[in-house]
Design an enzyme around this catalytic site. Structure first.
Site, PDB file in Angstrom:
ATOM      1  N   TYR A 194     -18.750  -5.120   1.309  1.00 17.63           N
ATOM      2  CA  TYR A 194     -19.714  -4.253   2.127  1.00 17.63           C
ATOM      3  C   TYR A 194     -20.770  -5.137   1.529  1.00 17.63           C
ATOM      4  O   TYR A 194     -22.156  -5.047   2.315  1.00 17.63           O
ATOM      5  CB  TYR A 194     -19.570  -3.149   2.711  1.00 17.63           C
ATOM      6  N   LYS A 221      -4.752  -4.307  -2.943  1.00 13.17           N
ATOM      7  CA  LYS A 221      -3.758  -5.968  -2.171  1.00 13.17           C
ATOM      8  C   LYS A 221      -3.952  -6.346  -3.650  1.00 13.17           C
ATOM      9  O   LYS A 221      -4.229  -7.543  -3.116  1.00 13.17           O
ATOM     10  CB  LYS A 221      -3.775  -6.013  -0.736  1.00 13.17           C
ATOM     11  N   ASP A 280      -1.783  -1.472   1.976  1.00 14.56           N
ATOM     12  CA  ASP A 280      -1.307  -1.088   3.787  1.00 14.56           C
ATOM     13  C   ASP A 280      -0.202  -0.497   4.190  1.00 14.56           C
ATOM     14  O   ASP A 280       0.262   0.461   5.136  1.00 14.56           O
ATOM     15  CB  ASP A 280      -0.301  -3.079   4.402  1.00 14.56           C
ATOM     16  N   ASP A 310     -12.898   3.251   2.896  1.00 17.34           N
ATOM     17  CA  ASP A 310     -12.943   3.203   4.805  1.00 17.34           C
ATOM     18  C   ASP A 310     -11.511   3.659   5.853  1.00 17.34           C
ATOM     19  O   ASP A 310     -11.261   4.338   6.284  1.00 17.34           O
ATOM     20  CB  ASP A 310     -13.436   1.963   5.191  1.00 17.34           C
ATOM     21  N   ASP A 333     -10.048   7.413   6.841  1.00 18.01           N
ATOM     22  CA  ASP A 333     -10.722   7.617   8.482  1.00 18.01           C
ATOM     23  C   ASP A 333      -8.840   8.249   9.039  1.00 18.01           C
ATOM     24  O   ASP A 333      -8.566   8.517   9.897  1.00 18.01           O
ATOM     25  CB  ASP A 333     -10.571   6.567   9.496  1.00 18.01           C
TER      26      ASP A 333
END
Ligand SMILES: NC(=O)c1ccc[n+]([C@@H]2O[C@H](COP(=O)([O-])OP(=O)(O)OC[C@H]3O[C@@H](n4cnc5c(N)ncnc54)[C@H](O)[C@@H]3O)[C@@H](O)[C@H]2O)c1
Length: 369
Positions: free
Chosen positions: A142, A193, A226, A250, A254
């Site tokens: 970001y 990852k 993942d 993020d 959620d």
């Protein structure tokens, strides 16, 4: 009894309504004699644009810098959809996080027994769930440069975001996660990852090293981000503290949020580095936004905001007893059947924002007596 200074930034939409709930609970806390706060309120987000032409004035930022801790409601809403990108309401929040160096975002996902049926998962998978997601908040994709959209010779476009992490950035967030785990179940899972990203390779390497050097007593597990998302919906209770970068954090927080029933239930803390005096900058806010669809109607659930106050008591002021009292009052209010519309089941009596906050304050007084 010590008096602490709290800066309240209610913001926009339902922000002022849920912040009023915090003030109801603060008044009850002061009566118990456990904690007394001096509060000052100021503007952030859309309301600050209306007043000052920008979402966070320098004067407000200076107050935030001087406060012992900050409680923020929510920012944004359709009224400010057309303003320039640089001064949109969310830019005020991003500036607060960035300028105060709030690099560690703590997002608990707790499933209250009374609400286990409101989860997207089966009751047995989520009942008693208590995960703490630790998300790196000021680095990664970001913020990394270059971050741009350029036009190619053939007229098509090319967009670039840059995922970047340094050893120091990973070390400090890893310490936060291990320190938290030491006060909880002693388990950390680190998600990245490393199979496809260099930043993931470094992340795994640094977390492993911080663990071996400073926190060997904590159990550490590495998980691919993942797979982590899949495990969160398959068997969420396997996790305790989950540390990850800004982007994965993020998304994963959620996912975890949906396990607990409603956005209106989820608090968060954003913490800076510990300074020479042993204190740290900190901002506490609900995970939800300004909910323009229900703003001004006394319909918002104040629990995420009041839970953020409990985190503030715990992490900024070391007031564990007062924090437990607030958390216990929330649990008791829910167990007693108190519901706002977002968490109401069939046949439950629906309370408004004010009535829910008053019910929690009443539980707090009863439990403190
Ligand atoms: N940190 C923040 O301040 C923040 C975070 C997310 C979104 N936003 C902003 O908020 C505005 C609305 O965004 P959105 O609709 O995507 O997300 P939102 O979180 O505001 O609302 C999503 C849905 O959840 C409901 N909801 C949210 N909080 C609730 C609560 N406490 N009680 C009951 N129901 C609740 C809303 O009514 C809505 O239906 C936008 O301007 C967005 O940019 C701000």
């Amino acid at each position: 009894m010590a008096t602490y200074k709290l800066l309240l930034l209610p913001g926009d939409g339902i922000g002022p309504e849920v912040m009023a709930g915090v003030q109801t609970v603060l008044a009850a806390l002061a009566e118990t004699g456990l904690a007394h706060f001096e509060t000052e309120a100021d503007l952030v987000g859309g309301c600050a644009i209306d007043a000052h032409g920008k979402p966070l004035s320098d004067a407000t930022l200076a107050k935030a810098d001087a406060a012992d801790a900050i409680l923020l409601g929510a920012v944004g809403g359709p009224k400010w959809n057309g303003v320039a990108y640089e001064i949109r309401p969310e830019a005020g929040l991003l500036r607060l996080r960035k300028d105060l160096g709030l690099f560690a975002n703590l997002r608990p996902a707790i499933c209250y027994p009374a609400l286990a049926d409101a989860s997207a998962l089966k009751r047995e998978l989520v009942e008693g769930l208590d995960i703490m997601i630790v998300r790196e908040l000021t680095g990664g994709v970001y913020f990394g440069e270059p971050k741009e959209i350029t036009t190619l010779p053939d007229g098509s476009k090319r967009a670039v975001d840059t995922q970047v992490y340094t050893t120091a950035e990973i070390e400090r967030i890893a310490h936060v996660a291990f320190d938290l785990a030491a006060k909880r179940s002693g388990r950390v899972a680190s998600a990245e990852k490393h199979n496809v990203m260099k930043s993931g390779v470094l992340w795994k390497e640094v977390v492993t090293e911080v663990h071996a050097r400073h926190h060997a007593g904590i159990e550490l597990e590495h998980v691919l981000a993942d797979n982590c998302a899949m495990q969160l919906v398959r068997r969420p209770k396997q996790f305790d503290v989950l540390v990850t970068d800004n982007l994965f954090g993020d998304v994963l927080s959620d996912v975890a949020a949906m396990l607990t029933g409603s956005l209106g239930m989820l608090p968060s803390a954003s913490l800076g580095a510990v300074d020479a005096r042993g204190t740290r900058k900190a901002l506490y806010e609900p995970v939800h936004g300004s909910a323009p669809d229900i703003a001004g109607q006394d319909k918002a659930n104040p629990i995420a905001m009041i839970g953020s106050l409990a985190m503030c008591l715990r992490y900024s002021f070391g007031l564990g007893e007062a924090a437990d009292l607030v958390d216990g009052a929330i649990t008791a209010a829910l167990a007693g059947g108190a519901r706002t519309a977002d968490i109401a089941g069939e046949g439950s009596k629906v309370l408004g924002t004010r009535a829910m906050a008053e019910t929690i304050a009443a539980e707090l007084r009863t439990r403190a007596a």
